[in-house]
Scaffold this motif. Structure first.
Motif, PDB file in Angstrom:
ATOM      1  N   VAL A 186       0.862  -1.186   0.000  1.00 31.63           N
ATOM      2  CA  VAL A 186       0.000   0.000   0.000  1.00 31.63           C
ATOM      3  C   VAL A 186       0.899   1.236   0.000  1.00 31.63           C
ATOM      4  O   VAL A 186       1.489   1.606   1.015  1.00 31.63           O
ATOM      5  N   ARG A 187       0.991   1.866  -1.153  1.00 32.52           N
ATOM      6  CA  ARG A 187       1.974   2.934  -1.331  1.00 32.52           C
ATOM      7  C   ARG A 187       1.696   4.177  -0.487  1.00 32.52           C
ATOM      8  O   ARG A 187       2.615   4.940  -0.178  1.00 32.52           O
ATOM      9  N   ALA A 188       0.458   4.373  -0.079  1.00 25.37           N
ATOM     10  CA  ALA A 188       0.127   5.573   0.689  1.00 25.37           C
ATOM     11  C   ALA A 188       0.278   5.364   2.195  1.00 25.37           C
ATOM     12  O   ALA A 188       0.065   6.294   2.974  1.00 25.37           O
ATOM     13  N   HIS A 223       4.152  -8.767  -6.209  1.00 27.60           N
ATOM     14  CA  HIS A 223       3.166  -7.836  -5.662  1.00 27.60           C
ATOM     15  C   HIS A 223       2.145  -7.478  -6.741  1.00 27.60           C
ATOM     16  O   HIS A 223       2.507  -7.307  -7.908  1.00 27.60           O
ATOM     17  N   TYR A 224       0.908  -7.364  -6.314  1.00 25.12           N
ATOM     18  CA  TYR A 224      -0.151  -6.887  -7.219  1.00 25.12           C
ATOM     19  C   TYR A 224      -0.140  -5.363  -7.219  1.00 25.12           C
ATOM     20  O   TYR A 224      -0.246  -4.726  -6.167  1.00 25.12           O
ATOM     21  N   PRO A 248      -7.696  -7.989   3.641  1.00 19.21           N
ATOM     22  CA  PRO A 248      -8.900  -7.296   3.175  1.00 19.21           C
ATOM     23  C   PRO A 248      -8.755  -5.781   3.345  1.00 19.21           C
ATOM     24  O   PRO A 248      -8.312  -5.304   4.387  1.00 19.21           O
ATOM     25  N   GLY A 249      -9.085  -5.054   2.300  1.00 19.12           N
ATOM     26  CA  GLY A 249      -9.014  -3.596   2.357  1.00 19.12           C
ATOM     27  C   GLY A 249      -7.751  -3.013   1.779  1.00 19.12           C
ATOM     28  O   GLY A 249      -7.696  -1.812   1.476  1.00 19.12           O
ATOM     29  N   GLN A 250      -6.698  -3.829   1.607  1.00 22.70           N
ATOM     30  CA  GLN A 250      -5.428  -3.276   1.138  1.00 22.70           C
ATOM     31  C   GLN A 250      -5.488  -2.845  -0.324  1.00 22.70           C
ATOM     32  O   GLN A 250      -4.906  -1.828  -0.704  1.00 22.70           O
ATOM     33  N   ILE A 251      -6.162  -3.634  -1.164  1.00 19.45           N
ATOM     34  CA  ILE A 251      -6.238  -3.279  -2.580  1.00 19.45           C
ATOM     35  C   ILE A 251      -6.955  -1.937  -2.753  1.00 19.45           C
ATOM     36  O   ILE A 251      -6.501  -1.060  -3.493  1.00 19.45           O
ATOM     37  N   LYS A 252      -8.056  -1.772  -2.031  1.00 22.83           N
ATOM     38  CA  LYS A 252      -8.790  -0.509  -2.089  1.00 22.83           C
ATOM     39  C   LYS A 252      -7.942   0.633  -1.543  1.00 22.83           C
ATOM     40  O   LYS A 252      -7.913   1.742  -2.107  1.00 22.83           O
ATOM     41  N   ALA A 253      -7.224   0.385  -0.460  1.00 25.11           N
ATOM     42  CA  ALA A 253      -6.389   1.430   0.144  1.00 25.11           C
ATOM     43  C   ALA A 253      -5.281   1.882  -0.797  1.00 25.11           C
ATOM     44  O   ALA A 253      -4.819   3.024  -0.725  1.00 25.11           O
ATOM     45  N   GLY A 255      -5.730   2.117  -3.978  1.00 21.52           N
ATOM     46  CA  GLY A 255      -6.366   2.732  -5.134  1.00 21.52           C
ATOM     47  C   GLY A 255      -6.927   1.758  -6.133  1.00 21.52           C
ATOM     48  O   GLY A 255      -7.421   2.155  -7.203  1.00 21.52           O
ATOM     49  N   GLY A 256      -6.880   0.458  -5.809  1.00 24.72           N
ATOM     50  CA  GLY A 256      -7.374  -0.562  -6.726  1.00 24.72           C
ATOM     51  C   GLY A 256      -8.812  -0.942  -6.473  1.00 24.72           C
ATOM     52  O   GLY A 256      -9.491  -0.385  -5.608  1.00 24.72           O
ATOM     53  N   ASP A 257      -9.275  -1.930  -7.233  1.00 24.40           N
ATOM     54  CA  ASP A 257     -10.668  -2.387  -7.175  1.00 24.40           C
ATOM     55  C   ASP A 257     -10.662  -3.853  -6.735  1.00 24.40           C
ATOM     56  O   ASP A 257     -10.269  -4.736  -7.495  1.00 24.40           O
ATOM     57  N   GLN A 258     -11.096  -4.101  -5.500  1.00 18.39           N
ATOM     58  CA  GLN A 258     -11.106  -5.465  -4.961  1.00 18.39           C
ATOM     59  C   GLN A 258     -11.970  -6.389  -5.807  1.00 18.39           C
ATOM     60  O   GLN A 258     -11.618  -7.545  -6.062  1.00 18.39           O
ATOM     61  N   GLY A 259     -13.111  -5.888  -6.253  1.00 23.21           N
ATOM     62  CA  GLY A 259     -14.006  -6.703  -7.069  1.00 23.21           C
ATOM     63  C   GLY A 259     -13.368  -7.130  -8.383  1.00 23.21           C
ATOM     64  O   GLY A 259     -13.519  -8.265  -8.825  1.00 23.21           O
TER      65      GLY A 259
END
Length: 387
Positions: A186-188, A223-224, A248-253, A255-259
């Motif tokens: 999570v880059r941020a 890494h994704y 859970p939540g890392q992809i969204k954090a 800036g990505g789309d979990q779905g």
């Protein structure tokens, strides 16, 4: 025992053999003493401390105790070690003699083949153990700055988000299967997320991957990065299995789309590539609703409920709260936020589930799991707070 009139009981002399298993009671003392006390000392005593016990060998024992000695007090001494080319006795029908010049594998009685298979399978298991031990001793893990994830699958098209693979064992030259362990940086967030080591990998990534490598598989660390979504899923098609270690939540954090990620992983799974865990497993097994589905098993509780509307929550909570202390979870995740451990302040619970429901004015003693702070509210106040 030797053939009548003979003195040797070696194969091919007409000797009669009696076979005992490793759990034979009459030899329990011998087996235990030899396996646990003497066996570890044999190779060093022979000046062979750097060599493993032979893969297939025998030891001839002679009972040196006087007749009538109790089995537990018997002293057995070694007459000879055999390790040059020890045969599997029950395979003897397969070797040629003057009267059986065409002997072959098919001459081994079928009743003996299962025991022979047990022995040969054990042989394979011991061989793997020896090789794994050697590989563990020889395989030097990565040091600071080393990168061991570049092969066997070409992942050069993907952005490397970690500094190095510190601690990772070398990939096997000819892996049985090719696997990848997928992380998310999570880059941020500081360190790339609260679960990261200083090199950008999750804190338990290296042991996970080393376990796969020691089992004979390759395990590359990738890494994704959501900006490379399509490229990422083209690359991972070249693996036999994927180990997904994204909280859970890392992809969204990031800036990505979990779905979008989950749908692509479902496609990978549909193509026959293992995904551990798959999105569906995470959704249906990881959700607390799973506890409701096992409520009637011996590992569940009958008063475990999930609530999907206000009326069901109000009625269900009052009914279950009257029976025994509750754990109420408002959100998905593992941080403890929104997880309440709740007891009746009075401590007065009913004896069986469904016997009664709490009144609105009964007082609750509550503690939130993420920081252990306590609050007191009435049942009505807590229901209103949740809704």
């Amino acid at each position: 025992k030797p053939k009548e009139g003979g003195i040797s009981a070696v194969g091919g002399t007409g000797s009669v053999y009696t076979y005992y298993g490793p759990n034979e009671k009459k030899f329990a003392s011998l087996t235990n003493n030899f396996a646990t006390i003497d066996l570890p000392k044999i190779m060093p005593a022979l000046g062979l401390g750097d060599e493993p016990i032979p893969l297939w060998w025998t030891s001839d024992f002679i009972n040196s105790s006087p007749p009538g000695t109790a089995a537990k007090d018997e002293k057995w001494i070694v007459g000879e070690f055999n390790c040059s080319c020890v045969g599997i006795s029950k395979c003897l029908p397969a070797y040629c003699k003057d009267d059986t010049p065409n002997a072959c594998y098919n001459d081994i009685p079928k009743k003996d083949l299962n025991e022979i298979k047990t022995i040969s399978d054990l042989l394979g298991q011991k061989a793997v153990q020896i090789l794994v031990k050697i590989a563990r001793e020889k395989g030097k893990p990565a040091v600071v700055g080393d990168y061991f994830s570049g092969t066997p699958v070409d992942i050069s098209a993907l952005t490397k988000m970690s500094k190095d693979d510190l601690g990772l064992l070398p990939q096997p030259a000819t892996p049985r299967f090719k696997t990848a362990l997928i992380g998310l940086y999570v880059r941020a967030q500081p360190y790339g997320g609260s679960d990261k080591s200083s090199n950008g990998h999750r804190y338990d990534t290296i042991p996970f991957a080393n376990g796969m490598i020691m089992a004979g598989m390759s395990c590359q660390l990738i890494h994704y990065v959501h900006q490379e979504h399509d490229k990422f899923f083209e690359v991972v098609k070249n693996f036999d299995a994927l180990v997904v270690r994204c909280n859970p939540g890392q992809i969204k954090a990031d800036g990505g789309d979990q779905g979008k990620f989950d749908d692509s992983m479902r496609a990978i799974r549909k193509a026959g590539i293992q995904v551990w865990p798959s999105p569906d497993v995470m959704e249906f097994m990881g959700a607390k609703d799973a506890l409701c589905k096992i409520a009637d098993m011996s590992i569940g509780l009958e008063d475990t409920l999930a609530y999907y509307d206000e009326a069901a929550f109000s009625a269900g909570f009052k009914k279950t709260m009257a029976f025994q202390p509750r754990v109420i979870k408002q959100n998905r995740g593992s941080s403890g936020e929104g997880i309440w451990i709740i007891k009746l302040k009075s401590g007065s619970y009913c004896s069986s589930f469904g016997e009664k429901s709490c009144a609105d004015d009964e007082v609750l003693d509550m503690m939130e799991a993420n920081d252990n702070h306590s609050e007191e509210h009435t049942v009505a106040e807590f229901v209103e707070f949740c809704l």
